[in-house]
Write an enzyme that holds these catalytic residues in place. Structure first.
Site, PDB file in Angstrom:
ATOM      1  N   ARG A 115       0.852  -1.181   0.000  1.00 57.81           N
ATOM      2  CA  ARG A 115       0.000   0.000   0.000  1.00 57.81           C
ATOM      3  C   ARG A 115       0.890   1.233   0.000  1.00 57.81           C
ATOM      4  O   ARG A 115       1.708   1.431   0.901  1.00 57.81           O
ATOM      5  CB  ARG A 115      -0.912   0.011   1.229  1.00 57.81           C
ATOM      6  CG  ARG A 115      -1.716   1.300   1.374  1.00 57.81           C
ATOM      7  CD  ARG A 115      -2.502   1.333   2.673  1.00 57.81           C
ATOM      8  NE  ARG A 115      -2.994   2.683   2.929  1.00 57.81           N
ATOM      9  CZ  ARG A 115      -2.538   3.499   3.881  1.00 57.81           C
ATOM     10  NH1 ARG A 115      -1.555   3.101   4.688  1.00 57.81           N
ATOM     11  NH2 ARG A 115      -3.042   4.698   4.038  1.00 57.81           N
ATOM     12  N   HIS A 159      -2.421  11.234   0.840  1.00 59.80           N
ATOM     13  CA  HIS A 159      -1.848  11.012   2.166  1.00 59.80           C
ATOM     14  C   HIS A 159      -1.141  12.294   2.599  1.00 59.80           C
ATOM     15  O   HIS A 159       0.061  12.321   2.802  1.00 59.80           O
ATOM     16  CB  HIS A 159      -0.896   9.814   2.140  1.00 59.80           C
ATOM     17  CG  HIS A 159      -0.581   9.249   3.492  1.00 59.80           C
ATOM     18  ND1 HIS A 159      -0.634   7.905   3.768  1.00 59.80           N
ATOM     19  CD2 HIS A 159      -0.202   9.838   4.652  1.00 59.80           C
ATOM     20  CE1 HIS A 159      -0.288   7.686   5.018  1.00 59.80           C
ATOM     21  NE2 HIS A 159      -0.015   8.855   5.581  1.00 59.80           N
ATOM     22  N   GLU A 204      -6.701   8.883   6.622  1.00 57.11           N
ATOM     23  CA  GLU A 204      -6.889   9.500   7.930  1.00 57.11           C
ATOM     24  C   GLU A 204      -7.356  10.955   7.861  1.00 57.11           C
ATOM     25  O   GLU A 204      -6.680  11.877   8.344  1.00 57.11           O
ATOM     26  CB  GLU A 204      -5.594   9.430   8.741  1.00 57.11           C
ATOM     27  CG  GLU A 204      -5.106   8.030   9.028  1.00 57.11           C
ATOM     28  CD  GLU A 204      -3.887   7.975   9.919  1.00 57.11           C
ATOM     29  OE1 GLU A 204      -3.596   6.895  10.443  1.00 57.11           O
ATOM     30  OE2 GLU A 204      -3.216   9.024  10.092  1.00 57.11           O
ATOM     31  N   ASN A 327      -6.398   2.209  10.137  1.00 56.94           N
ATOM     32  CA  ASN A 327      -5.084   2.413  10.732  1.00 56.94           C
ATOM     33  C   ASN A 327      -5.253   2.390  12.245  1.00 56.94           C
ATOM     34  O   ASN A 327      -5.987   3.215  12.801  1.00 56.94           O
ATOM     35  CB  ASN A 327      -4.484   3.750  10.296  1.00 56.94           C
ATOM     36  CG  ASN A 327      -4.181   3.798   8.813  1.00 56.94           C
ATOM     37  OD1 ASN A 327      -4.274   2.787   8.112  1.00 56.94           O
ATOM     38  ND2 ASN A 327      -3.826   4.970   8.306  1.00 56.94           N
ATOM     39  N   TYR A 329      -3.303   2.151  16.061  1.00 54.43           N
ATOM     40  CA  TYR A 329      -2.076   2.220  16.851  1.00 54.43           C
ATOM     41  C   TYR A 329      -2.326   2.015  18.343  1.00 54.43           C
ATOM     42  O   TYR A 329      -1.493   1.423  19.022  1.00 54.43           O
ATOM     43  CB  TYR A 329      -1.376   3.562  16.600  1.00 54.43           C
ATOM     44  CG  TYR A 329      -0.795   3.650  15.213  1.00 54.43           C
ATOM     45  CD1 TYR A 329       0.441   3.088  14.912  1.00 54.43           C
ATOM     46  CD2 TYR A 329      -1.504   4.247  14.179  1.00 54.43           C
ATOM     47  CE1 TYR A 329       0.971   3.137  13.632  1.00 54.43           C
ATOM     48  CE2 TYR A 329      -0.983   4.298  12.891  1.00 54.43           C
ATOM     49  CZ  TYR A 329       0.249   3.741  12.625  1.00 54.43           C
ATOM     50  OH  TYR A 329       0.760   3.773  11.352  1.00 54.43           O
ATOM     51  N   GLU A 388      -2.594   0.176   8.465  1.00 51.15           N
ATOM     52  CA  GLU A 388      -1.394   0.586   9.203  1.00 51.15           C
ATOM     53  C   GLU A 388      -1.488   0.017  10.609  1.00 51.15           C
ATOM     54  O   GLU A 388      -2.531   0.112  11.260  1.00 51.15           O
ATOM     55  CB  GLU A 388      -1.263   2.108   9.320  1.00 51.15           C
ATOM     56  CG  GLU A 388      -0.918   2.829   8.037  1.00 51.15           C
ATOM     57  CD  GLU A 388      -0.708   4.332   8.253  1.00 51.15           C
ATOM     58  OE1 GLU A 388      -0.397   4.723   9.408  1.00 51.15           O
ATOM     59  OE2 GLU A 388      -0.873   5.092   7.296  1.00 51.15           O
TER      60      GLU A 388
END
Length: 485
Positions: A115, A159, A204, A327, A329, A388
């Site tokens: 990606r 992005h 995002e 994504n 985290y 991600e």
């Protein structure tokens, strides 16, 4: 080698990617994977897709090559005091010139998909108008190289590297940007859509709005609540208008988008903190999810966004997606903060004993399960890829041909195990992309903070796979060979 026409015929299924043909092996044969990776092989379905992610400004460099013009991140990173270590993306990982070697590295690691994002200022240097063929040529070469190694390209159209020329015209504060984005998207997909089938519109948008247009510590460095609201709505609108534009251009594409999603917890059980956490959740998570899947803004802010919404906007935003990139985290702990621009909600203290990365981000693999369950229960269980997931640690220097990063390896192991748990609970998770393939220019942190599974010496551009990369490679091969825990 996988023939191009066979690859194109396979497409991207609405719920999952097809199993890819076995590639010519450049490492250990899958059937010979011994012993199992530490901790065993997470229980993931046979068609699960393995990949890694990057973004254009963070790795490409070559910021003046072949007609590329400045982006907002070129401007921001060259502004004194904006980047922690004073670096910029002028060279970064020099991927623009080293992409072929990087693709060979992906193949050696056994990655099935890559990606990456397209740099808008390479394709339409002034943001609108003349299309730069030389910029498209680079992505042509990259895509062909990926296909030659049987690696599925998954492209993201935006992005965060907006052409500076568009920022000078208002950027994401100008609602015309939705049509500017659609024109740019048509140019890219018109050139690459015969070979690239999965397309993500944005990366995002809530993070770009919050940090780039609210806090001001990301490009373009704007601040305040009205700035955030405009940037958020116009990104949502561009996402829908862009998706409709590329679908009209080609009917064989699989169109999605990418959101950063995380559990939001109150920093205490005080009523004010609980309410602040709910507001923060709306600004981070549901500000993207509710318009896309339900056609409305989250209740706390419907009246705020109503000032920007014009007839037809919500219908345009609520465009069906073939997949959702997530994504992930870690969670956030939020407190009431009257001085915080973001709905009087700010970051609070972590619970005692919470493990963190070098950046102080809390670690919770279980939080990823909760995010996926929320999508299952509240948003129709859309087909999802973790696009991600990764961690920043203080890596040692390369030694004996590798970099030992056991903390990152454990982070991946825990989150891949959690991925298996989410699938077992009925979540439509179809693949996992590690962040990031390479150490890169880490936005406002510059080059001092590393997320890559491959170490990059920014002076020499030497690539050195870390032990986490070798772990993932072994895990991928064991999984594809059908090795059980």
């Amino acid at each position: 080698m996988l023939r191009r026409r066979d690859f194109l015929a396979s497409g991207l299924a609405a719920a999952a990617l097809p199993a890819l043909p076995a590639r010519a092996q450049t490492g250990p044969q899958p059937g010979a994977v011994q012993p199992l990776p530490p901790g065993g092989v997470p229980q993931l379905p046979a068609g699960f897709l393995w990949g890694a992610s990057t973004s254009s400004y963070q790795i490409e460099g070559a910021v003046k090559a072949d007609g590329r013009r400045p982006s907002i991140w070129d401007t921001f990173s060259h502004t004194p005091g904006k980047i922690a270590d004073g670096t910029n993306g002028d060279v970064a990982c020099d991927h623009y010139n080293r992409y072929a070697d990087d693709v060979e590295l992906m193949a050696r690691l056994g990655l099935q998909s890559y990606r990456f994002s397209i740099a808008w200022p390479r394709i339409v240097p002034e943001g609108t108008g003349q299309v730069n063929a030389a910029g498209l040529d680079f992505y042509d070469r990259l895509v062909d190289k990926l296909l030659s190694r049987n690696i599925l390209p998954m492209a993201c159209l935006y992005h965060w590297d907006l052409p500076q020329a568009l920022q000078d015209r208002g950027g994401w504060h100008n609602r015309d940007i939705a049509n500017w984005f659609a024109d740019y998207a048509r140019a890219v997909v018109g050139r690459l859509g015969d070979r690239v089938k999965p397309w993500a519109m944005l990366n995002e948008p809530s993070v770009h709005a919050i940090f780039g247009h609210g806090f001001g510590n990301h490009a373009p460095g704007l601040t305040g609540w009205p700035s955030y609201v405009m940037a958020q709505h116009h990104q949502n609108l561009a996402q829908g208008v862009g998706a409709a534009a590329v679908r009209a251009l080609r009917s064989d594409l699989k169109v999605g988008t990418v959101f950063s999603l995380q559990p939001i917890f109150p920093a205490s059980q005080q009523e004010a903190d609980i309410a602040a956490a709910q507001r923060f959740d709306a600004c981070w998570n549901t500000i993207n999810l509710d318009p896309l899947f339900h056609g409305r803004y989250p209740a706390p802010f419907e009246n705020v966004f109503a000032q920007l919404v014009k007839p037809g906007d919500m219908e345009a935003i609520r465009v069906p997606v073939d997949f959702l990139g997530v994504n992930y985290y870690g969670p956030s702990y939020i407190k009431h903060d009257p001085a915080a621009f973001l709905a009087q909600a700010g970051y609070g203290a972590l619970p005692p004993g919470t493990p963190t990365t070098l950046l102080g981000w809390p670690i919770s693999a279980q939080g990823m399960v909760e995010v996926l369950k929320r999508l299952r229960d509240s948003y129709g269980n859309p087909p999802v890829f973790i696009t991600e997931n990764g961690a920043c640690y203080e890596d040692p220097a390369p030694a004996n041909g590798t970099v030992q990063d056991p903390e990152r390896t454990e982070y991946f192991r825990a989150h891949l195990t959690a991925a298996g748990e989410a699938i077992a609970q009925g979540c439509a998770l179809n693949g996992y992309f590690a962040w990031s393939l390479l150490d890169n220019f880490e936005w406002a942190e510059g080059e001092r903070r590393r997320f890559g599974v491959v170490h990059v010496d920014f002076e020499t551009q030497q690539r050195t796979p870390k032990s986490s990369a070798l772990y993932l490679s072994q895990l991928i091969r064991a999984h594809r060979a059908g090795v059980k825990p």
